[in-house]
Design an enzyme around this catalytic site. Structure first.
Site, PDB file in Angstrom:
ATOM      1  N   ARG A 294      10.600  -9.392   4.546  1.00  0.00           N
ATOM      2  CA  ARG A 294      10.816  -7.989   4.908  1.00  0.00           C
ATOM      3  C   ARG A 294      11.325  -7.869   6.341  1.00  0.00           C
ATOM      4  O   ARG A 294      12.128  -6.988   6.669  1.00  0.00           O
ATOM      5  CB  ARG A 294       9.500  -7.216   4.752  1.00  0.00           C
ATOM      6  CG  ARG A 294       9.600  -5.729   5.023  1.00  0.00           C
ATOM      7  CD  ARG A 294       8.243  -5.049   4.845  1.00  0.00           C
ATOM      8  NE  ARG A 294       7.308  -5.400   5.915  1.00  0.00           N
ATOM      9  CZ  ARG A 294       6.020  -5.033   5.938  1.00  0.00           C
ATOM     10  NH1 ARG A 294       5.522  -4.339   4.931  1.00  0.00           N
ATOM     11  NH2 ARG A 294       5.245  -5.379   6.956  1.00  0.00           N
TER      12      ARG A 294
ATOM     13  N   ARG B  19      11.177  -5.042  12.775  1.00  0.00           N
ATOM     14  CA  ARG B  19       9.909  -5.216  13.480  1.00  0.00           C
ATOM     15  C   ARG B  19       9.738  -6.675  13.889  1.00  0.00           C
ATOM     16  O   ARG B  19       9.797  -7.575  13.037  1.00  0.00           O
ATOM     17  CB  ARG B  19       8.731  -4.781  12.596  1.00  0.00           C
ATOM     18  CG  ARG B  19       8.649  -3.309  12.344  1.00  0.00           C
ATOM     19  CD  ARG B  19       7.458  -2.945  11.474  1.00  0.00           C
ATOM     20  NE  ARG B  19       6.185  -3.453  12.001  1.00  0.00           N
ATOM     21  CZ  ARG B  19       4.993  -3.095  11.533  1.00  0.00           C
ATOM     22  NH1 ARG B  19       4.916  -2.223  10.541  1.00  0.00           N
ATOM     23  NH2 ARG B  19       3.886  -3.598  12.057  1.00  0.00           N
TER      24      ARG B  19
ATOM     25  N   LYS C 128       0.823  -1.209   0.000  1.00  0.00           N
ATOM     26  CA  LYS C 128       0.000   0.000   0.000  1.00  0.00           C
ATOM     27  C   LYS C 128       0.862   1.266   0.000  1.00  0.00           C
ATOM     28  O   LYS C 128       0.603   2.206  -0.746  1.00  0.00           O
ATOM     29  CB  LYS C 128      -0.910  -0.033   1.225  1.00  0.00           C
ATOM     30  CG  LYS C 128      -1.865   1.123   1.349  1.00  0.00           C
ATOM     31  CD  LYS C 128      -2.845   0.896   2.483  1.00  0.00           C
ATOM     32  CE  LYS C 128      -2.123   0.513   3.746  1.00  0.00           C
ATOM     33  NZ  LYS C 128      -2.588   1.165   4.959  1.00  0.00           N
TER      34      LYS C 128
ATOM     35  N   ARG D  17     -10.981   3.875   9.856  1.00  0.00           N
ATOM     36  CA  ARG D  17     -10.924   2.473  10.285  1.00  0.00           C
ATOM     37  C   ARG D  17     -12.277   1.968  10.789  1.00  0.00           C
ATOM     38  O   ARG D  17     -12.433   0.781  11.019  1.00  0.00           O
ATOM     39  CB  ARG D  17      -9.873   2.286  11.388  1.00  0.00           C
ATOM     40  CG  ARG D  17      -8.443   2.501  10.912  1.00  0.00           C
ATOM     41  CD  ARG D  17      -7.452   2.160  12.010  1.00  0.00           C
ATOM     42  NE  ARG D  17      -6.087   2.397  11.601  1.00  0.00           N
ATOM     43  CZ  ARG D  17      -5.331   1.521  10.923  1.00  0.00           C
ATOM     44  NH1 ARG D  17      -5.843   0.359  10.571  1.00  0.00           N
ATOM     45  NH2 ARG D  17      -4.094   1.817  10.590  1.00  0.00           N
TER      46      ARG D  17
END
Length: 356
Positions: free
Chosen positions: A294, A300, A180, A255
């Site tokens: 990734r 992360r 995105k 959201r």
């Protein structure tokens, strides 16, 4: 603007030029493609000896000037000690005029003058004198009487102001790993859109200790959710900071249905609307592999744990389902295949946007 008004202006121009140059044989040089009608009609009204030739430059693409001027047809030779009168269809910023002056800088002409049918005085940079002006107009894009929009409209006998398209405002959805962010970057460049990420907005406001940042932090420090009113105010401030954008890509908001309704209210207050809600759809197995790959460089921890990745997918589905219904009811929800080469996905998104 009617053809009669245009003809009157051209007849007056021809008379003014004749008053200054009827005792000699000036060389009229029309600037193609836009000036071909202007040149033809001016010569009909000019009842004295003259010669005519053309040059061709280009700096327009769509509604705006590219700022890059190309010479596509060179000026005639043997202009030494001749009076040259440039015939321009329209002068706005003066970019093409600067190139025209440069073209004739080494020709040793006797005199060099500039005539234009249409003149946008409010944006002209004033670097060179415009000797003959037909009609002054405001800074609006016009088409007709030789002037085009993407090569269309030159054959219109009258001149019209082109009605520019409304802003394109998008909401972009996508599961983690669907690309995105990457696609938002391409779309904002392609369509001159401003990418508004609520995550970036929160970080900016808190880092810069703005009033809204302090307010958001007060809720976050207590472990509470930041109220929608605070987020909407951040969005409003960012929209108002970008009045020249051709539209916005909203990322991370809304959201919930309540947030979607609040966003509609905000945009309606500015005579805007959401034009399309686009969801990048992708197979969970493919995305999981992509995210884990990734995660080797992202740092992360939730990019490296398959269980956490699947939980993020589930939360996305839960959040998106009611929003899909909300925007489906407005005929604005679009699903796009988010798997494939980056340029392929961009082309799919562009197809949706260009059909709006």
């Amino acid at each position: 603007m009617s053809n009669a008004q245009i003809q009157t202006a051209i007849k007056d121009l021809a008379a003014k030029i004749a008053a200054d140059h009827k005792e000699e044989t000036p060389v009229f040089i029309g600037v193609l493609n836009g000036a071909f009608m202007f040149v033809a009609d001016l010569l009909k009204y000019y009842d004295h000896p003259c010669e005519v030739s053309f040059v061709k430059l280009s700096s327009y693409q769509g509604l705006t000037s590219t700022g890059i001027v190309e010479t596509l047809l060179d000026p005639p030779e043997n202009l030494e000690n001749r009076t040259v009168i440039i015939l321009e269809d329209i002068i706005d910023t003066g970019r093409t005029l600067k190139e025209l002056v440069h073209l004739f800088s080494n020709t040793n002409v006797k005199e060099f003058k500039i005539a234009t049918l249409f003149y946008k005085s409010e944006i002209y940079n004033g670097e060179y004198t415009i000797d003959y002006v037909g009609i002054e107009i405001p800074d609006k894009f016009i088409v007709g009487y030789g002037l085009d929009y993407n090569e269309l409209g030159r054959n219109l006998k009258e001149v019209y102001q082109l009605k520019q398209q409304h802003m394109i405002n998008l909401v972009l959805f996508g599961k983690p790993g669907a690309g995105k962010g990457t696609q938002a970057e391409f779309l904002k460049e392609k369509y001159n859109l401003k990418h508004i990420s609520t995550g970036d907005l929160f970080r900016f406001n808190m880092k810069n200790n703005t009033e809204l940042g302090q307010l958001a932090k007060s809720y976050i420090d207590k472990g509470d959710l930041v109220p929608d009113e605070v987020t909407i105010k951040m969005l409003q401030d960012d929209v108002e900071k970008n009045p020249d954008a051709s539209g916005f890509i909203f990322d991370g908001f809304p959201r919930t249905t309540a947030q979607a309704e609040a966003l509609d209210v905000l945009l309606q207050s500015k005579d805007m609307q959401i034009d399309a809600v686009i969801a990048l759809e992708a197979d969970d197995d493919v995305l999981e592999k992509r995210i884990i790959e990734r995660g080797k460089t992202s740092g992360r921890t939730d990019d490296q744990d398959p269980v956490k990745i699947r939980n993020r997918f589930a939360n996305y589905a839960k959040d998106t389902a009611p929003l899909k219904d909300f925007y489906d009811a407005q005929n604005k929800f679009h699903s796009v295949n988010g798997i494939g080469a980056i340029d392929e996905i961009t082309a799919r998104l562009a197809k949706v946007i260009e059909e709006l």
